[in-house]
Design a protein around this motif. Structure first.
Motif, mmCIF file in Angstrom:
data_model
loop_
_atom_site.group_PDB
_atom_site.id
_atom_site.type_symbol
_atom_site.label_atom_id
_atom_site.label_comp_id
_atom_site.label_asym_id
_atom_site.label_seq_id
_atom_site.Cartn_x
_atom_site.Cartn_y
_atom_site.Cartn_z
ATOM 1 N N TYR A 1 0.831 -1.202 0.000
ATOM 2 C CA TYR A 1 0.000 0.000 0.000
ATOM 3 C C TYR A 1 0.873 1.262 0.000
ATOM 4 O O TYR A 1 0.617 2.203 -0.750
ATOM 5 C CB TYR A 1 -0.939 0.015 1.213
ATOM 6 N N THR B 1 2.209 1.783 -3.478
ATOM 7 C CA THR B 1 1.263 2.095 -4.543
ATOM 8 C C THR B 1 0.426 3.339 -4.254
ATOM 9 O O THR B 1 -0.166 3.903 -5.172
ATOM 10 C CB THR B 1 0.327 0.888 -4.814
ATOM 11 N N HIS B 2 0.388 3.776 -2.996
ATOM 12 C CA HIS B 2 -0.360 4.979 -2.611
ATOM 13 C C HIS B 2 0.500 5.847 -1.693
ATOM 14 O O HIS B 2 0.089 6.158 -0.566
ATOM 15 C CB HIS B 2 -1.671 4.604 -1.903
ATOM 16 N N GLN C 1 1.117 8.911 -1.456
ATOM 17 C CA GLN C 1 0.521 10.169 -1.006
ATOM 18 C C GLN C 1 -0.354 9.976 0.224
ATOM 19 O O GLN C 1 -0.644 10.936 0.946
ATOM 20 C CB GLN C 1 -0.285 10.820 -2.138
ATOM 21 N N ASP C 2 -0.777 8.755 0.513
ATOM 22 C CA ASP C 2 -1.653 8.463 1.650
ATOM 23 C C ASP C 2 -0.904 7.978 2.890
ATOM 24 O O ASP C 2 -1.525 7.694 3.908
ATOM 25 C CB ASP C 2 -2.688 7.395 1.273
#
Length: 100
Positions: free
Chosen positions: A13, A16-17, A19-20
């Protein structure tokens, strides 16, 4: 915060993300880096035993599949990280009899 197999989910995660994700806390988490310190045969056996399920341990996971997905993802972004771990014996009493 991630524990055991959740460490692989959190790692994927975060890649792949990015920014979060502001940081990671891993508690006795599995890492894709196991392939760097264990023999290919040991990793394959570990993957096979963790994929099996039984009435005592209904959750089977596919470690090699997760390792491949993490390796195919973008490199991790630099974020604060904490890893908590402990040395404990491997639980073989939860494996089905045919896995012993």
């Amino acid at each position: 915060m991630a524990h055991w197999y959740g460490g692989l989910i959190a790692t994927l995660y975060a890649r792949t993300h990015p920014q979060d994700v502001a940081g990671l806390v891993m508690v006795d988490a599995v890492t894709e880096r196991m392939t760097d310190v264990a023999s290919p045969g040991a990793v394959k056996n570990w993957d096979a035993s963790n994929a099996q399920t039984s009435p005592e341990s209904r959750e089977g996971v596919r470690l090699l599949d997760a390792f491949e997905k993490i390796e195919a993802a973008a490199p991790p972004r630099a974020v604060p990280a904490v890893v908590l771990s402990a040395d404990k014996p491997w639980r073989v009493d939860l494996l089905p009899p045919e896995a012993s």
